[in-house]
Scaffold this motif. Structure first.
Motif, mmCIF file in Angstrom:
data_model
loop_
_atom_site.group_PDB
_atom_site.id
_atom_site.type_symbol
_atom_site.label_atom_id
_atom_site.label_comp_id
_atom_site.label_asym_id
_atom_site.label_seq_id
_atom_site.Cartn_x
_atom_site.Cartn_y
_atom_site.Cartn_z
ATOM 1 N N TYR A 11 0.845 -1.195 0.000
ATOM 2 C CA TYR A 11 0.000 0.000 0.000
ATOM 3 C C TYR A 11 0.882 1.249 0.000
ATOM 4 O O TYR A 11 0.495 2.283 -0.501
ATOM 5 N N ALA A 17 2.254 -5.498 2.377
ATOM 6 C CA ALA A 17 1.149 -6.166 3.072
ATOM 7 C C ALA A 17 1.163 -7.656 2.735
ATOM 8 O O ALA A 17 0.772 -8.488 3.545
ATOM 9 N N GLN A 36 -2.578 -13.374 12.418
ATOM 10 C CA GLN A 36 -2.960 -12.276 13.305
ATOM 11 C C GLN A 36 -3.512 -11.087 12.525
ATOM 12 O O GLN A 36 -3.319 -10.995 11.314
ATOM 13 N N SER A 37 -4.123 -10.188 13.248
ATOM 14 C CA SER A 37 -4.588 -8.952 12.642
ATOM 15 C C SER A 37 -3.401 -8.250 11.969
ATOM 16 O O SER A 37 -2.314 -8.170 12.547
ATOM 17 N N GLY A 38 -3.577 -7.812 10.749
ATOM 18 C CA GLY A 38 -2.492 -7.150 10.019
ATOM 19 C C GLY A 38 -1.618 -8.100 9.218
ATOM 20 O O GLY A 38 -0.692 -7.663 8.522
ATOM 21 N N ALA A 39 -1.903 -9.402 9.278
ATOM 22 C CA ALA A 39 -1.061 -10.396 8.591
ATOM 23 C C ALA A 39 -1.225 -10.345 7.073
ATOM 24 O O ALA A 39 -0.370 -10.828 6.333
ATOM 25 N N GLY A 40 -2.359 -9.807 6.599
ATOM 26 C CA GLY A 40 -2.569 -9.698 5.156
ATOM 27 C C GLY A 40 -3.772 -10.471 4.629
ATOM 28 O O GLY A 40 -3.962 -10.581 3.418
ATOM 29 N N LYS A 41 -4.606 -10.971 5.538
ATOM 30 C CA LYS A 41 -5.760 -11.797 5.122
ATOM 31 C C LYS A 41 -6.720 -11.016 4.221
ATOM 32 O O LYS A 41 -7.082 -11.473 3.145
ATOM 33 N N SER A 42 -7.138 -9.842 4.686
ATOM 34 C CA SER A 42 -8.084 -9.046 3.888
ATOM 35 C C SER A 42 -7.482 -8.672 2.546
ATOM 36 O O SER A 42 -8.172 -8.688 1.523
ATOM 37 N N THR A 43 -6.223 -8.323 2.571
ATOM 38 C CA THR A 43 -5.549 -7.930 1.330
ATOM 39 C C THR A 43 -5.583 -9.088 0.336
ATOM 40 O O THR A 43 -5.900 -8.901 -0.837
HETATM 41 P P1 ADP Z 1 -5.594 -8.672 8.073
HETATM 42 O O1 ADP Z 1 -6.790 -8.805 7.213
HETATM 43 O O2 ADP Z 1 -4.833 -9.961 8.236
HETATM 44 O O3 ADP Z 1 -5.880 -8.018 9.372
HETATM 45 P P2 ADP Z 1 -4.827 -6.638 6.191
HETATM 46 O O4 ADP Z 1 -4.754 -7.287 4.862
HETATM 47 O O5 ADP Z 1 -6.023 -5.828 6.527
HETATM 48 O O6 ADP Z 1 -4.544 -7.748 7.307
HETATM 49 O O7 ADP Z 1 -3.561 -5.719 6.373
HETATM 50 C C1 ADP Z 1 -2.231 -6.121 6.040
HETATM 51 C C2 ADP Z 1 -1.305 -4.939 6.218
HETATM 52 O O8 ADP Z 1 -1.608 -3.945 5.255
HETATM 53 C C3 ADP Z 1 -1.435 -4.257 7.567
HETATM 54 O O9 ADP Z 1 -0.161 -3.791 7.938
HETATM 55 C C4 ADP Z 1 -2.375 -3.088 7.276
HETATM 56 O O10 ADP Z 1 -2.170 -2.033 8.158
HETATM 57 C C5 ADP Z 1 -1.983 -2.721 5.871
HETATM 58 N N1 ADP Z 1 -3.110 -2.153 5.116
HETATM 59 C C6 ADP Z 1 -4.280 -2.757 4.858
HETATM 60 N N2 ADP Z 1 -5.080 -1.956 4.128
HETATM 61 C C7 ADP Z 1 -4.380 -0.820 3.933
HETATM 62 C C8 ADP Z 1 -4.653 0.393 3.243
HETATM 63 N N3 ADP Z 1 -5.830 0.589 2.614
HETATM 64 N N4 ADP Z 1 -3.712 1.349 3.239
HETATM 65 C C9 ADP Z 1 -2.521 1.140 3.866
HETATM 66 N N5 ADP Z 1 -2.182 0.044 4.519
HETATM 67 C C10 ADP Z 1 -3.110 -0.948 4.558
#
Ligand code: ADP
Ligand code: ADP
Length: 223
Positions: A11, A17, A36-43
């Motif tokens: 990002y 990410a 864990q939270s922030g691991a990259g699952k949503s991404t």
């Molecule tokens: P998870 O779903 O496992 O909690 P995310 O995929 O949301 O993880 O996030 C992975 C990393 O990317 C984290 O460090 C998060 O802060 C960062 N991140 C996620 N979305 C954004 C964004 N829109 N802009 C900047 N950083 C992002």
């Protein structure tokens, strides 16, 4: 089948990410994505439904390279992928019926067919008494089932869910997982991101574990 080859997603320039993701999820599989939270699952999920394009590498769905899709081709892809969000993202001013019907309206279905199909799935979800309610009058578990009905009403090839049980009690969690299993039995490939250990441990499914954007444990699915 979902494939990723050497996928990186940043990002911001100085941080990743996701880094060097390689995976193959065969058609018809049911896979948990954890970490864990922030691991990259949503991404990772967002790459699957082309909400994001990778900074580097390739994402393929049934052999189609998403990085080469034009803007106008993305809606076509989305029609074959049902997406469920932790916060449901239901339309607050529409009824349950209308919230679910949207999926089929977008596909150009006729009114009669929409009615039949929507009633059918709402019944399957145990929501037949709620068709005319608006989402905010429903419990969290009911709202999540509406979101699932909306994602599944057109029998998508792929179902992607981001922390779908996050706000739910055990009974509702179980109901949601049962719906995933049924969808999977009907042929839908299911990918669920969750950090809920209990959900994963009881499932006996493939688990892809992410840590700081990298895959750290992938029995059978690394390609
Ligand atoms: P998870 O779903 O496992 O909690 P995310 O995929 O949301 O993880 O996030 C992975 C990393 O990317 C984290 O460090 C998060 O802060 C960062 N991140 C996620 N979305 C954004 C964004 N829109 N802009 C900047 N950083 C992002
Ligand atoms: P989750 O942990 O449930 O996957 P997040 O709380 O990480 O979700 O993200 C919620 C939203 O905020 C997402 O749309 C994500 O892209 C965005 N986001 C997450 N981390 C960041 C960040 N560091 N900077 C900007 N946006 C972010």
């Amino acid at each position: 089948m979902i494939q990723m080859h050497n996928v990186f997603m940043s990002y911001q320039p100085e941080s990743s990410a996701l880094a060097d993701i390689n995976l193959k999820i065969p058609k018809g599989d049911f896979v948990f994505l954890t970490g864990q939270s922030g691991a990259g699952k949503s991404t990772l999920l967002k790459l699957v439904y082309a909400d994001l394009t990778p900074t580097r590498g390739q994402v393929l769905i049934d052999g189609v390279n998403l990085t080469r899709l034009s803007r106008s081709q993305i809606p076509m892809l989305r029609r074959s992928i049902g997406v469920v969000f932790q916060d449901y993202k239901l339309l607050p001013n529409r009824t349950v019926l209308e919230n679910v019907a949207i999926t089929l309206e977008v596909l150009g279905w006729g009114k009669r067919d929409i009615g039949k199909k929507v009633f059918h799935i709402l019944k399957r979800m145990g929501l037949e008494d709620k068709v005319n309610a608006t989402p905010l009058r429903l419990s969290g578990g009911e709202q999540q089932r509406v979101a699932l009905a909306r994602a599944l009403v057109n029998d998508p090839k792929i179902l992607v869910a981001d922390e779908p049980t996050g706000n739910l009690d055990d009974e509702n969690k179980e109901a949601i997982l049962q719906i995933f299993k049924e969808a999977n039995n009907r042929g839908t490939t299911v990918v669920v991101a969750t950090h809920d250990r209990r959900v994963i441990e009881n499932s006996h499914r493939t688990v892809i574990r992410l840590d700081k954007g990298r895959i750290v444990e992938v029995p059978d699915v690394q390609g």
